[in-house]
Design a protein around this motif. Sequence first.
Motif, PDB file in Angstrom:
ATOM      1  N   MET A   1     -42.143 -37.296  83.998  1.00 36.75           N
ATOM      2  CA  MET A   1     -41.604 -36.061  83.439  1.00 36.75           C
ATOM      3  C   MET A   1     -41.045 -35.174  84.547  1.00 36.75           C
ATOM      4  N   HIS A   2     -40.055 -34.381  84.191  1.00 39.07           N
ATOM      5  CA  HIS A   2     -39.466 -33.457  85.153  1.00 39.07           C
ATOM      6  C   HIS A   2     -40.359 -32.234  85.312  1.00 39.07           C
ATOM      7  N   ASP A   3     -40.705 -31.895  86.530  1.00 38.43           N
ATOM      8  CA  ASP A   3     -41.546 -30.738  86.820  1.00 38.43           C
ATOM      9  C   ASP A   3     -40.668 -29.496  86.912  1.00 38.43           C
ATOM     10  N   GLU A   4     -40.804 -28.616  85.904  1.00 36.51           N
ATOM     11  CA  GLU A   4     -39.977 -27.417  85.856  1.00 36.51           C
ATOM     12  C   GLU A   4     -40.259 -26.461  87.004  1.00 36.51           C
ATOM     13  N   SER A   5     -41.449 -26.587  87.605  1.00 36.65           N
ATOM     14  CA  SER A   5     -41.801 -25.678  88.696  1.00 36.65           C
ATOM     15  C   SER A   5     -41.238 -26.126  90.043  1.00 36.65           C
ATOM     16  N   TRP A   6     -40.694 -27.353  90.078  1.00 38.64           N
ATOM     17  CA  TRP A   6     -40.193 -27.878  91.361  1.00 38.64           C
ATOM     18  C   TRP A   6     -38.873 -27.228  91.722  1.00 38.64           C
ATOM     19  N   SER A   7     -38.699 -26.936  92.976  1.00 35.33           N
ATOM     20  CA  SER A   7     -37.413 -26.444  93.479  1.00 35.33           C
ATOM     21  C   SER A   7     -37.146 -27.094  94.819  1.00 35.33           C
ATOM     22  N   PRO A   8     -35.885 -27.353  95.130  1.00 34.82           N
ATOM     23  CA  PRO A   8     -35.583 -28.023  96.399  1.00 34.82           C
ATOM     24  C   PRO A   8     -35.981 -27.157  97.580  1.00 34.82           C
ATOM     25  N   PRO A   9     -36.466 -27.768  98.659  1.00 33.94           N
ATOM     26  CA  PRO A   9     -36.863 -26.984  99.843  1.00 33.94           C
ATOM     27  C   PRO A   9     -35.657 -26.358 100.522  1.00 33.94           C
TER      28      PRO A   9
END
Length: 242
Positions: A1-9
């Motif tokens: 599943m795609h983690d909505e909290s993830w953001s690119p560094p």
Amino acid sequence: MHDESWSPPTVLLTVDLVILTLRAGRLCVLLVERGEEPFRGELALPGGFLNNTGEAITEAAHRELNEETSLNAEQLHLEQLAAYGEPERDPRGRIVSVAYLAIAPGLPEPKAGTDAAHASWVPAEEVLSKRARLAFDHEQIVVDGIERARAKLEYTSLATAFCGDLFTIAELRKVYEAVWGVELDTRNFYRKVQAVSGFIVPAEAERRTAVGRPARLFRAGPQTVLSPPLIRPAPFPTNEGT
């Protein structure tokens, strides 16, 4: 599943320059004394951040070369060396460096600029032997740049980038000796160079030496890949410190 909290560094990009030339028969690398933190007062390679105006990486390398050393990139052989991105390589954050290798003959004394307090030519052996310590991971970048130059001398015409427009075979041999860190047999080197078609071509003029017969002048030929290659003598000295 795609983690909505993830953001690119957040990653910043810099360019670093390994600039090599021969001075008094020794292979030298251009180093600057850092004028700002981190590592203020320590030796480092010239370089800096990519700006936010749509600048290409190679354009950044040219700009930093001129800003920090007052050298013109058009005078140099310039090629991309490698990218360096270990997470802890820079205390300011996640910063990736794209390193370039630059080579030219008889480069002038550099002039420091922007965040460099001083710029000077340092014998490459000072870095290889770890007598000169560098900031960040710049020692490894210098080692990699010198090894790239050493390897390319075997199978390409890169050695002529250390020479002027006209040179003698003796001067070309001194390039190989300085970069490889070995002494070469004069007659054997002459024979091997002459066996590589198109590597060097005779010039019209001759240059008289201090004593003896005039020395024949050559210029870089059209062949950029050497066949047969000029193999480095073995055993080859290691880069380990003493």
